[in-house]
Design an enzyme around this catalytic site. Structure first.
Site, PDB file in Angstrom:
ATOM      1  N   TYR A   8       0.827  -1.198   0.000  1.00 48.43           N
ATOM      2  CA  TYR A   8       0.000   0.000   0.000  1.00 48.43           C
ATOM      3  C   TYR A   8       0.867   1.256   0.000  1.00 48.43           C
ATOM      4  O   TYR A   8       0.560   2.242  -0.676  1.00 48.43           O
ATOM      5  CB  TYR A   8      -0.926  -0.006   1.223  1.00 48.43           C
ATOM      6  CG  TYR A   8      -1.858  -1.198   1.254  1.00 48.43           C
ATOM      7  CD1 TYR A   8      -2.980  -1.251   0.438  1.00 48.43           C
ATOM      8  CD2 TYR A   8      -1.590  -2.290   2.084  1.00 48.43           C
ATOM      9  CE1 TYR A   8      -3.825  -2.348   0.448  1.00 48.43           C
ATOM     10  CE2 TYR A   8      -2.436  -3.400   2.100  1.00 48.43           C
ATOM     11  CZ  TYR A   8      -3.551  -3.428   1.282  1.00 48.43           C
ATOM     12  OH  TYR A   8      -4.371  -4.526   1.285  1.00 48.43           O
ATOM     13  N   CYS A  34      -6.369  -6.424  -7.330  1.00 46.61           N
ATOM     14  CA  CYS A  34      -6.083  -5.911  -5.990  1.00 46.61           C
ATOM     15  C   CYS A  34      -5.487  -6.986  -5.089  1.00 46.61           C
ATOM     16  O   CYS A  34      -4.932  -6.669  -4.031  1.00 46.61           O
ATOM     17  CB  CYS A  34      -7.332  -5.319  -5.367  1.00 46.61           C
ATOM     18  SG  CYS A  34      -8.712  -6.456  -5.229  1.00 46.61           S
ATOM     19  N   ARG A  82      -3.784   4.194   3.488  1.00 38.81           N
ATOM     20  CA  ARG A  82      -5.073   3.704   3.991  1.00 38.81           C
ATOM     21  C   ARG A  82      -6.169   3.864   2.942  1.00 38.81           C
ATOM     22  O   ARG A  82      -7.001   2.974   2.756  1.00 38.81           O
ATOM     23  CB  ARG A  82      -5.450   4.437   5.279  1.00 38.81           C
ATOM     24  CG  ARG A  82      -6.737   3.905   5.923  1.00 38.81           C
ATOM     25  CD  ARG A  82      -7.038   4.644   7.218  1.00 38.81           C
ATOM     26  NE  ARG A  82      -6.029   4.390   8.224  1.00 38.81           N
ATOM     27  CZ  ARG A  82      -6.046   3.332   9.045  1.00 38.81           C
ATOM     28  NH1 ARG A  82      -7.024   2.441   8.947  1.00 38.81           N
ATOM     29  NH2 ARG A  82      -5.095   3.175   9.938  1.00 38.81           N
TER      30      ARG A  82
END
Length: 233
Positions: free
Chosen positions: A154, A186, A169
């Site tokens: 991320y 993803c 986030r």
């Protein structure tokens, strides 16, 4: 129902059971365009539950009335679903049990020789219009810049797309909101952490064990070393 609300039709197809359970793929049938991009692709252990989740996704997250219809036998949607399974779930010809190999370890090499972006385009594209501009940017990056031989953290995505790690986030939320499994990969986004991939993989909309299987298959069982190298600071 208001008279000015035009009912949109969603065509869907469901796979036979695979090592990841069942897959349901769907697209909108448009009267105004010949192009019919994939609008929904989900994985689950129950066909009735998959159908219910599809209906809830379309009904609750859009302000349009929908009707849902199984794809006829002649529809190319069945061929598209078979190609998706061949590429992402079972990339080799022949039944799993034919040679007596374990379904978690058999060779998976016969993938169509094209990038993910090329493959997505070859099946009609994907409809990302349900997402925000931020989410669409993340999803499009995953399609075009995150190949099956690699994974991303991320933080890595945040740095690549926005120049800092402050959006990590929000990128995780974008992955969670993705409703087109596999084609928008993803599952290749992992949490920065220890070198053991069981701890690197974070939550997945279609259950964590499926994410771990996909990464093991795509990285040839080398996720523990490859991911650690790829995510090294």
């Amino acid at each position: 129902m208001p008279k000015n609300n035009i009912v949109s039709t969603v065509e869907y197809a469901v796979s036979e059971c695979t090592p990841l359970d069942y897959l349901l793929i769907a697209r909108e049938l448009s009267r105004s365009s010949s192009k019919k991009p994939i609008k929904y692709l989900a994985i689950g252990s129950s066909i009735p539950k998959l159908k219910l989740e599809m209906r809830n996704t379309f009904d609750h997250r859009t302000r349009r009335p929908w009707t849902f219809t199984p794809a006829p036998k002649a529809s190319d949607l069945h061929d598209i679903l078979a190609r998706v399974i061949q590429r992402y779930v079972n990339p080799r010809s022949g039944p799993l049990i034919e040679t007596g190999e374990d379904e978690d370890t058999f060779p998976r090499n016969a993938v169509e020789p094209m990038s993910d972006a090329e493959f997505v385009e070859s099946v009609g594209g994907v409809d990302l219009s349900h997402g925000t501009e931020f989410q669409r940017k993340v999803w499009q990056y995953l399609i075009s810049e995150c190949p099956r031989t690699e994974c991303r953290s991320y933080q890595d995505l945040s740095m690549k797309l926005f120049g800092d790690i402050g959006h990590s986030r929000a990128i995780g939320n974008a992955c969670a909101y993705n409703r087109i499994a596999l084609l928008v990969p993803c599952h290749r986004v992992v949490r920065r952490g220890p070198t053991t991939h069981k701890n690197d993989t974070s939550g997945y909309r279609w259950e964590r064990w499926r994410k771990e299987k996909l990464l093991d298959w795509e990285l040839g069982g080398g996720l523990m070393t490859l991911a650690a190298r790829r995510l090294a600071v």
